[in-house]
Design an enzyme around this catalytic site. Structure first.
Site, PDB file in Angstrom:
ATOM      1  N   ARG A   1     -27.230  79.395 -79.809  1.00 19.86           N
ATOM      2  CA  ARG A   1     -27.477  80.827 -79.576  1.00 19.86           C
ATOM      3  C   ARG A   1     -27.368  81.638 -80.860  1.00 19.86           C
ATOM      4  NH1 ARG A   1     -24.551  81.248 -73.717  1.00 19.86           N
ATOM      5  NH2 ARG A   1     -26.441  80.811 -72.532  1.00 19.86           N
TER       6      ARG A   1
ATOM      7  N   LYS B   1     -29.946  73.924 -54.794  1.00 20.80           N
ATOM      8  CA  LYS B   1     -30.169  74.651 -53.537  1.00 20.80           C
ATOM      9  C   LYS B   1     -31.483  75.407 -53.454  1.00 20.80           C
ATOM     10  CE  LYS B   1     -25.364  75.302 -52.401  1.00 20.80           C
ATOM     11  NZ  LYS B   1     -24.237  76.230 -52.490  1.00 20.80           N
TER      12      LYS B   1
ATOM     13  N   GLY C   1     -30.397  82.794 -65.991  1.00 23.14           N
ATOM     14  CA  GLY C   1     -30.604  83.836 -64.976  1.00 23.14           C
ATOM     15  C   GLY C   1     -31.770  84.741 -65.331  1.00 23.14           C
TER      16      GLY C   1
HETATM   17  P1  AMP Z   1     -29.021  74.533 -60.140  1.00 24.85           P
HETATM   18  O1  AMP Z   1     -27.834  75.209 -60.797  1.00 24.85           O
HETATM   19  O2  AMP Z   1     -29.360  75.094 -58.808  1.00 24.85           O
HETATM   20  O3  AMP Z   1     -30.198  74.418 -61.088  1.00 24.85           O
HETATM   21  O4  AMP Z   1     -28.564  73.064 -59.805  1.00 24.85           O
HETATM   22  C1  AMP Z   1     -28.168  72.160 -60.783  1.00 24.85           C
HETATM   23  C2  AMP Z   1     -27.281  71.161 -60.152  1.00 24.85           C
HETATM   24  O5  AMP Z   1     -27.953  70.516 -59.101  1.00 24.85           O
HETATM   25  C3  AMP Z   1     -26.832  70.089 -61.101  1.00 24.85           C
HETATM   26  O6  AMP Z   1     -25.457  70.228 -61.340  1.00 24.85           O
HETATM   27  C4  AMP Z   1     -27.132  68.793 -60.351  1.00 24.85           C
HETATM   28  O7  AMP Z   1     -26.073  67.872 -60.386  1.00 24.85           O
HETATM   29  C5  AMP Z   1     -27.334  69.274 -58.930  1.00 24.85           C
HETATM   30  N1  AMP Z   1     -28.178  68.361 -58.160  1.00 24.85           N
HETATM   31  C6  AMP Z   1     -29.388  67.888 -58.486  1.00 24.85           C
HETATM   32  N2  AMP Z   1     -29.833  67.009 -57.570  1.00 24.85           N
HETATM   33  C7  AMP Z   1     -28.877  66.896 -56.637  1.00 24.85           C
HETATM   34  C8  AMP Z   1     -28.742  66.130 -55.453  1.00 24.85           C
HETATM   35  N3  AMP Z   1     -29.697  65.295 -55.055  1.00 24.85           N
HETATM   36  N4  AMP Z   1     -27.615  66.277 -54.729  1.00 24.85           N
HETATM   37  C9  AMP Z   1     -26.644  67.116 -55.140  1.00 24.85           C
HETATM   38  N5  AMP Z   1     -26.708  67.870 -56.251  1.00 24.85           N
HETATM   39  C10 AMP Z   1     -27.815  67.769 -57.002  1.00 24.85           C
END
Ligand code: AMP
Length: 398
Positions: free
Chosen positions: A40, A202, A378
């Protein structure tokens, strides 16, 4: 960009002027207080050098961590000033506060081309509250305002939005200009076909971006934990995989709206527990047994996704394909990272949209090979969703 850039300001506009630059120096520190990743700081160098070369008196402001309006000794910007001095090859004057008489005296005493770094802006409660009085005091040390902190541009804070009401000239920095060029460019006038890859845990946290991307892109690849909510919507058994029950109907209606644009994995790597050393096997998405959870996309899915990406003009990637923090379940994410690196070499514009996907391309060692790596998780998501960012709206129109 439709906003004025620092590149539009000449030596006549800048020489001898006090230029307050909001940067994002929120770098990770280890327990001993040493910087573990200076990306950064490096990202802000082009704007800082542009200004020093034009003879400006440069005053830098940043937040670090979440001190919640109080002085927290471990969140002082002293190590940042030291690192920045090394990177610039000139001494950076470190202030112990971000507003007040002592700061004004330091700023007035700067020679042309000299750089000062204010103390952590979030030590003052006025920063996050966007208190007009605080913003006015920041502006008291500035003839020109430059926002180069893309990572906080989606927040209306004293140093990102408030300050612009009290300075005559407010422009974007070179980093913000680059972020807008790539991220807005990809959404508004992409080189087609435009393929978006959305992963992560999610559906709920990515729903805004999925909806916008579905309208704009030619294909939407979905991976990560959110796929199981889509499978559930198709009536498939997902074992112990991550599912958001309250988003199953939403996933169903997205699939219907998408008219075949959405590509989901065909096979998954499943585990008998959520651990780096769990037993793992690859199965078709139609054969996930009870007691097992999907933690990565399988090799057939990688092939399907690579085929979908083969002729694309632009790719936007946000969110990992699996639990890439565990090596055993990082294979799908790593394969996609490598494919994108190769595509860049063939003329495709590859954009990594912040957060975990950036960590993934860095882990694989292909970060340098991407067209653009966003510095804001974000902020990049909000831009891709088509939202206006308050720290950018507040700048002067071009
Ligand atoms: P996000 O912050 O929503 O981009 O999510 C990132 C996180 O999603 C990472 O820490 C991954 O470990 C988690 N992730 C990815 N695939 C899976 C999965 N199949 N089951 C559970 N967590 C997951």
């Amino acid at each position: 960009m439709s906003k004025k850039s620092v590149a539009n300001l000449t030596e006549a506009d800048l020489s001898g002027k006090r230029v307050f630059v909001r940067v994002d120096f929120n770098v990770p520190l280890n327990e001993a207080g040493a910087i573990t990743d200076d990306t950064r700081i490096r990202a802000a160098l082009p704007t800082i050098k542009y200004l020093t070369e034009k003879g400006a008196k440069v005053v830098l402001g940043s937040h670090m961590g979440r001190p919640k309006g109080q002085v927290v000794e471990s969140m002082r910007l002293t190590p940042v000033a030291a690192r920045l001095s090394e990177l610039l090859g000139q001494d950076v004057v470190k202030c112990d506060d971000c507003i007040g008489d002592a700061v004004s005296a330091t700023v007035s005493g700067l020679s042309n081309g000299q750089v000062a770094l204010l103390e952590n802006l979030r030590f003052n409660p006025g920063e996050e509250k966007n208190d007009p009085e605080f913003a006015k005091q920041l502006a008291a040390n500035a003839d020109v305002y430059v926002n180069d902190a893309f990572g906080t541009a989606h927040r209306a804070h004293g140093s990102t939005e408030g300050v612009t009401h009290h300075v005559d000239t407010s422009v974007g920095g070179l980093l913000i200009e680059k972020e807008l060029k790539f991220l807005k460019g990809a959404i508004e006038a992409p080189k087609r076909p435009l393929v978006a890859i959305v992963g992560g845990s999610k559906v709920s946290s990515k729903i805004g971006v999925i909806k916008t991307l579905l309208e704009k892109c030619d294909k939407l690849i979905i991976g990560g934990g959110m796929i199981f909510t889509f499978y559930k919507a198709q009536g498939l058994a997902v074992g112990g995989s991550l599912v958001e029950e309250d988003k199953v109907d939403l996933a169903k209606s997205l699939m219907e709206q998408a008219e075949g644009k959405i590509l989901l994995p065909t096979d998954v790597v499943i585990a008998d527990n959520f651990a780096p050393d769990a037993n793992a096997k690859t199965v078709s998405v139609k054969e996930i047994p009870d007691g097992w959870m999907g933690l990565d996309i399988g090799p057939d899915s990688v092939k399907v996704f690579q085929d979908a990406l083969a002729d694309c003009g632009t790719v936007i990637w946000n969110g990992p394909m699996g639990v890439f923090e565990f090596d055993k379940f990082a294979v799908g994410t790593e394969a996609i990272a490598n494919s994108l690196a190769e595509l860049t070499g063939k003329g495709c514009i590859t954009i990594i949209g912040g957060g975990d996907s950036v960590a993934a391309v860095e882990k694989v060692g292909v970060a340098e090979k991407m067209s653009h790596i966003s510095t804001g998780g974000g902020a990049s998501l909000e831009l891709l969703e088509g939202k206006e960012l308050p720290g950018i709206v507040a700048l002067d129109d071009a």
